[in-house]
Write an enzyme that holds these catalytic residues in place. Structure first.
Site, mmCIF file in Angstrom:
data_model
loop_
_atom_site.group_PDB
_atom_site.id
_atom_site.type_symbol
_atom_site.label_atom_id
_atom_site.label_comp_id
_atom_site.label_asym_id
_atom_site.label_seq_id
_atom_site.Cartn_x
_atom_site.Cartn_y
_atom_site.Cartn_z
ATOM 1 C CD GLU A 192 70.932 -25.653 11.306
ATOM 2 O OE1 GLU A 192 71.904 -26.092 10.652
ATOM 3 O OE2 GLU A 192 70.745 -24.441 11.513
ATOM 4 C CG ASN A 235 66.788 -24.094 16.846
ATOM 5 O OD1 ASN A 235 65.780 -23.391 16.826
ATOM 6 N ND2 ASN A 235 67.961 -23.678 16.391
ATOM 7 C CG HIS A 271 67.711 -18.068 9.494
ATOM 8 N ND1 HIS A 271 68.200 -16.889 10.034
ATOM 9 C CD2 HIS A 271 68.196 -19.072 10.268
ATOM 10 C CE1 HIS A 271 68.955 -17.174 11.083
ATOM 11 N NE2 HIS A 271 68.962 -18.486 11.247
ATOM 12 C CD GLU A 300 69.116 -19.894 14.727
ATOM 13 O OE1 GLU A 300 69.646 -19.702 13.601
ATOM 14 O OE2 GLU A 300 69.343 -20.908 15.407
ATOM 15 C CG ASP A 302 67.894 -13.517 9.542
ATOM 16 O OD1 ASP A 302 67.275 -14.400 8.918
ATOM 17 O OD2 ASP A 302 69.090 -13.645 9.839
#
Length: 397
Positions: A192, A235, A271, A300, A302
């Site tokens: 990030e 990432n 996400h 990651e 979801d």
């Protein structure tokens, strides 16, 4: 670029077409991890993989792609009204070992957890994850080495000069990556580091602010020296498609490669929220990084939904969630060079979403009682279609 051929079906079909139960068969093997809390890893020999049932995600993937989960622990979990998930929930551990071929530490390898004090490394929880992965034949993703968030107060509030700060980072990478050398498949080295408009997080990120952008290349070089076998990644979130943020990573990676920096992978976190439209251009974006010679991954995943005042999800929300899970899984499988798909947790009980996003939740593929949602079957069906296992009797109702 030739893509993998996948037989596509809709998420609603996926939610109703897969069966439960089935006999045991060997899950795809992973690399061995180190022993638990006894210290650094041993000789790296493989152990027999765990057993996956013939309706689980690991079996459905069939070696086509690594299917992973974050291991709950640390972070927000410490303030929640339940015992530590990884150590105290037997059902959680059983499914974690059975359903997945890859693990990521949700918080247990972040600076705030590993470095409570400058001269202290707290490896017990990370070692336990590595030991669990070894015993279940799973690979591990390391997360994360250089980030602007979840840093300990002694680091963020310390009055360190540039040379001392540089030494602190190098010591951390040497120690942590070196401890698990030969046992971690992928490391999120730079996490990030760009804003939504593609600018470096210079004011937020202590490393970039105090040491300059060149520290990014140094972190990759140090990580590679500590573990030449590990694949090293950038990432971030909101980089599923081609946009200003992913363009910034594309330009950065080209510069790093031109300078001989050992960067091996690009990953989008995934996400998502059904409040927004599904991000377009996923395969196109992943494959442009693959064209640079990089591996790619979804790390990651979801899919959260709005649940104001504790409302229960509607059938429409669940169907849309399943569709998003299906499309992300299909995209990972379709993109040449994409090596792994990781869910950021698999059961709602331990999801970070309700703690972080007020009035939102139900973001994972299982309900709190571990029963499967439509989203689970969407992922399972997409995996099974790609691996050629969709026609197996265990995957029919």
């Amino acid at each position: 670029m030739k893509r993998r051929q996948i037989l596509t079906v809709g998420a609603v079909t996926a939610a109703t077409s897969l069966a439960a139960g089935g006999a045991a068969s060997a899950a795809p093997p992973g690399n061995a991890g180190p022993p638990g809390n006894a210290g650094p890893p041993g000789n790296g020999e493989r152990t027999p993989p765990g057993l996956a049932k013939k309706d689980d995600l690991a079996w459905a993937a069939g070696g086509e792609i690594e299917i992973g989960s974050a291991v709950a622990g640390g972070g927000h979990h410490a303030s929640q009204p339940y015992p530590p998930p990884f150590t105290d929930d037997e059902t959680y551990r059983e499914l974690l070992g059975q359903e997945f071929t890859s693990l990521s530490a949700e918080n247990q390898m972040k600076w705030s957890f590993l470095r409570p004090e400058r001269d202290t490394y707290a490896f017990a929880a990370a070692d336990a994850i590595m030991d669990f992965a070894r015993r279940h034949g799973q690979v591990v993703r390391g997360h994360t080495l250089l980030w602007h968030s979840q840093n300990p107060a002694w680091l963020e509030e310390g009055e360190f000069g540039p040379e001392e700060l540089r030494t602190i980072l190098k010591d951390h990478i040497d120690t942590v990556v070196g401890r698990y050398a030969g046992h971690i498949q992928q490391w999120d080295v730079a996490n990030e580091i760009f804003t939504e408009d593609g600018a470096l997080r210079e004011s937020e990120n202590i490393w970039i602010r105090e040491l300059g952008p060149g520290i990014i290349a140094d972190a990759f070089r140090w990580a590679h020296a500590a573990d030449p076998q590990a694949r090293l990644y950038v990432n971030d979130y909101n980089v599923e498609g081609v946009n200003a943020k992913s363009d910034a990573y594309y330009a950065l990676v080209q510069d790093l490669l031109a300078d001989g920096v050992p960067v091996h992978g690009f990953s989008t976190q995934g996400h998502l929220s059904i409040r927004y439209g599904f991000p377009g251009g996923l395969v196109e974006n992943l494959e442009r990084f693959a064209d640079l010679g990089l591996e790619t991954a979804i790390t990651e995943l979801d899919v959260r939904m709005d649940l104001p005042d504790g409302a229960e999800p509607t059938e429409e929300q669940l169907a849309k969630q399943a569709d998003y899970y299906w499309r992300m899984t299909e995209g990972a499988l379709a993109a040449v060079g994409c090596t792994s798909l990781t869910l950021w947790g698999f059961v709602d009980t331990y999801s970070w979403v309700p703690v972080t996003f007020e009035g939102q939740g139900a973001a994972t593929v299982m309900w709190e009682d571990y029963t499967r949602k439509s989203a689970y079957y969407a992922v399972q069906d997409a995996l099974a279609q790609a691996s050629g296992r969709a026609g197996h009797p265990a995957l029919r109702r």
